[in-house]
Design a protein around this motif. Structure first.
Motif, PDB file in Angstrom:
ATOM      1  N   HIS A  25       0.815  -1.208   0.000  1.00  0.00           N
ATOM      2  CA  HIS A  25       0.000   0.000   0.000  1.00  0.00           C
ATOM      3  C   HIS A  25       0.853   1.265   0.000  1.00  0.00           C
ATOM      4  CE1 HIS A  25      -3.792  -2.073   1.794  1.00  0.00           C
ATOM      5  NE2 HIS A  25      -3.298  -2.728   0.771  1.00  0.00           N
ATOM      6  N   ALA A  26       2.146   1.121  -0.072  1.00  0.00           N
ATOM      7  CA  ALA A  26       3.086   2.240  -0.064  1.00  0.00           C
ATOM      8  C   ALA A  26       2.954   3.057   1.218  1.00  0.00           C
ATOM      9  CB  ALA A  26       2.907   3.117  -1.295  1.00  0.00           C
ATOM     10  N   ALA A  27       2.811   2.371   2.335  1.00  0.00           N
ATOM     11  CA  ALA A  27       2.732   3.049   3.621  1.00  0.00           C
ATOM     12  C   ALA A  27       4.124   3.496   4.038  1.00  0.00           C
ATOM     13  CB  ALA A  27       2.151   2.101   4.673  1.00  0.00           C
ATOM     14  N   PRO A  28       4.221   4.519   4.857  1.00  0.00           N
ATOM     15  CA  PRO A  28       5.524   4.980   5.314  1.00  0.00           C
ATOM     16  C   PRO A  28       6.229   3.910   6.143  1.00  0.00           C
ATOM     17  CG  PRO A  28       3.759   6.126   6.474  1.00  0.00           C
ATOM     18  CD  PRO A  28       3.129   5.282   5.421  1.00  0.00           C
ATOM     19  N   THR A  29       7.547   3.960   6.174  1.00  0.00           N
ATOM     20  CA  THR A  29       8.304   2.982   6.951  1.00  0.00           C
ATOM     21  C   THR A  29       8.285   3.366   8.418  1.00  0.00           C
ATOM     22  OG1 THR A  29      10.334   4.208   6.596  1.00  0.00           O
ATOM     23  CG2 THR A  29       9.840   2.441   5.036  1.00  0.00           C
ATOM     24  N   GLY A  30       8.581   2.412   9.281  1.00  0.00           N
ATOM     25  CA  GLY A  30       8.583   2.656  10.719  1.00  0.00           C
ATOM     26  C   GLY A  30       7.409   1.974  11.377  1.00  0.00           C
ATOM     27  N   ILE A  31       7.189   2.302  12.636  1.00  0.00           N
ATOM     28  CA  ILE A  31       6.104   1.703  13.404  1.00  0.00           C
ATOM     29  C   ILE A  31       5.036   2.768  13.619  1.00  0.00           C
ATOM     30  CG2 ILE A  31       5.476   0.705  15.630  1.00  0.00           C
ATOM     31  CD1 ILE A  31       8.294  -0.405  15.796  1.00  0.00           C
ATOM     32  N   GLY A  32       3.798   2.400  13.386  1.00  0.00           N
ATOM     33  CA  GLY A  32       2.697   3.335  13.584  1.00  0.00           C
ATOM     34  C   GLY A  32       2.389   3.494  15.056  1.00  0.00           C
ATOM     35  N   THR A  33       2.298   4.698  15.509  1.00  0.00           N
ATOM     36  CA  THR A  33       1.936   4.961  16.902  1.00  0.00           C
ATOM     37  C   THR A  33       0.845   6.019  16.937  1.00  0.00           C
ATOM     38  OG1 THR A  33       3.607   6.682  17.167  1.00  0.00           O
ATOM     39  CG2 THR A  33       4.245   4.451  17.782  1.00  0.00           C
ATOM     40  N   THR A  34       0.033   5.905  17.906  1.00  0.00           N
ATOM     41  CA  THR A  34      -0.965   6.922  18.187  1.00  0.00           C
ATOM     42  C   THR A  34      -1.315   6.813  19.654  1.00  0.00           C
ATOM     43  OG1 THR A  34      -3.053   7.896  17.474  1.00  0.00           O
ATOM     44  CG2 THR A  34      -2.952   5.500  17.565  1.00  0.00           C
ATOM     45  N   SER A  35      -1.788   7.868  20.227  1.00  0.00           N
ATOM     46  CA  SER A  35      -2.145   7.839  21.641  1.00  0.00           C
ATOM     47  C   SER A  35      -3.293   8.804  21.878  1.00  0.00           C
ATOM     48  CB  SER A  35      -0.950   8.215  22.519  1.00  0.00           C
ATOM     49  OG  SER A  35      -0.582   9.556  22.281  1.00  0.00           O
ATOM     50  N   THR A  36      -3.897   8.631  23.001  1.00  0.00           N
ATOM     51  CA  THR A  36      -4.953   9.537  23.421  1.00  0.00           C
ATOM     52  C   THR A  36      -4.937   9.597  24.937  1.00  0.00           C
ATOM     53  OG1 THR A  36      -7.283  10.113  23.148  1.00  0.00           O
ATOM     54  CG2 THR A  36      -6.787   7.798  23.510  1.00  0.00           C
ATOM     55  N   GLU A  37      -5.424  10.666  25.462  1.00  0.00           N
ATOM     56  CA  GLU A  37      -5.488  10.828  26.905  1.00  0.00           C
ATOM     57  C   GLU A  37      -6.947  10.839  27.311  1.00  0.00           C
ATOM     58  OE1 GLU A  37      -2.636  13.483  28.881  1.00  0.00           O
ATOM     59  OE2 GLU A  37      -4.413  14.496  29.636  1.00  0.00           O
ATOM     60  N   ILE A  38      -7.266  10.082  28.334  1.00  0.00           N
ATOM     61  CA  ILE A  38      -8.636   9.983  28.823  1.00  0.00           C
ATOM     62  C   ILE A  38      -8.696  10.665  30.176  1.00  0.00           C
ATOM     63  CG2 ILE A  38     -10.522   8.421  29.390  1.00  0.00           C
ATOM     64  CD1 ILE A  38      -8.919   6.256  27.813  1.00  0.00           C
ATOM     65  N   ASP A  39      -9.492  11.701  30.283  1.00  0.00           N
ATOM     66  CA  ASP A  39      -9.620  12.439  31.541  1.00  0.00           C
ATOM     67  C   ASP A  39     -10.632  11.743  32.438  1.00  0.00           C
ATOM     68  OD1 ASP A  39      -9.680  14.224  33.609  1.00  0.00           O
ATOM     69  OD2 ASP A  39     -10.586  15.860  32.462  1.00  0.00           O
ATOM     70  N   LEU A  40     -10.129  11.171  33.510  1.00  0.00           N
ATOM     71  CA  LEU A  40     -10.981  10.488  34.480  1.00  0.00           C
ATOM     72  C   LEU A  40     -10.938  11.199  35.831  1.00  0.00           C
ATOM     73  CD1 LEU A  40      -9.953   6.802  33.695  1.00  0.00           C
ATOM     74  CD2 LEU A  40     -11.893   8.077  32.785  1.00  0.00           C
ATOM     75  N   SER A  41     -10.414  12.406  35.834  1.00  0.00           N
ATOM     76  CA  SER A  41     -10.191  13.114  37.094  1.00  0.00           C
ATOM     77  C   SER A  41     -11.478  13.406  37.861  1.00  0.00           C
ATOM     78  CB  SER A  41      -9.429  14.414  36.848  1.00  0.00           C
ATOM     79  OG  SER A  41     -10.160  15.261  35.976  1.00  0.00           O
ATOM     80  N   SER A  42     -12.585  13.504  37.175  1.00  0.00           N
ATOM     81  CA  SER A  42     -13.845  13.817  37.852  1.00  0.00           C
ATOM     82  C   SER A  42     -14.578  12.573  38.340  1.00  0.00           C
ATOM     83  CB  SER A  42     -14.760  14.612  36.917  1.00  0.00           C
ATOM     84  OG  SER A  42     -15.120  13.806  35.802  1.00  0.00           O
ATOM     85  N   LEU A  43     -14.008  11.407  38.096  1.00  0.00           N
ATOM     86  CA  LEU A  43     -14.693  10.159  38.445  1.00  0.00           C
ATOM     87  C   LEU A  43     -14.163   9.555  39.742  1.00  0.00           C
ATOM     88  CD1 LEU A  43     -14.832   8.440  34.944  1.00  0.00           C
ATOM     89  CD2 LEU A  43     -16.592   9.821  36.051  1.00  0.00           C
ATOM     90  N   ASP A  44     -15.069   9.005  40.520  1.00  0.00           N
ATOM     91  CA  ASP A  44     -14.717   8.228  41.701  1.00  0.00           C
ATOM     92  C   ASP A  44     -14.804   6.761  41.289  1.00  0.00           C
ATOM     93  OD1 ASP A  44     -14.454   6.884  44.092  1.00  0.00           O
ATOM     94  OD2 ASP A  44     -16.253   7.730  45.009  1.00  0.00           O
TER      95      ASP A  44
END
Length: 119
Positions: A25-44
């Motif tokens: 598929h002619a994808a870029p070389t290397g390892i794919g990474t992605t991240s997200t942050e989940i805000d749980l600060s208001s939860l008990d």
């Protein structure tokens, strides 16, 4: 708050399947990474209701992260469900740690006062 970062190709077995297809598929070389942050600060997390909300947020974030990897051609569509399960499991481990920390803070902040009126 919980930081949830994935280096996901759904494990090494998936990586061995996905890498040859990426080249096609002619994808870029290397390892794919992605991240997200989940805000749980208001939860008990010691409450059932908030625990359920946190799990729902993690499931939604897992889906979003894996869809991003698919969109960027780091994963095949057929690996999406495995990716989501892996991401959810990893984040869920952190969620248990966070809940234990909240429980520990609550325990150390309580004092038992017992009075007795006897003659």
């Amino acid at each position: 708050m919980i930081r949830f970062s994935t280096l996901l190709l759904c494990a090494l077995s998936t990586a061995s399947l996905a890498l040859p297809l990426q080249a096609a598929h002619a994808a870029p070389t290397g390892i794919g990474t992605t991240s997200t942050e989940i805000d749980l600060s208001s939860l008990d997390l010691t409450s059932t209701r908030d625990w359920t909300i946190a799990n729902r947020k993690i499931a939604q974030a897992s889906h979003a992260v894996c869809q991003k990897l698919i969109q960027d051609n780091w994963l095949m569509d057929s690996d999406g469900a495995d990716c989501e399960q892996d991401a959810f499991s990893r984040a869920h481990e952190d969620l248990y740690v966070l809940r234990d920390q909240q429980r520990a803070r609550h325990q150390t902040g309580h004092v038992l006062l017992a009075l007795s009126s006897g003659k």
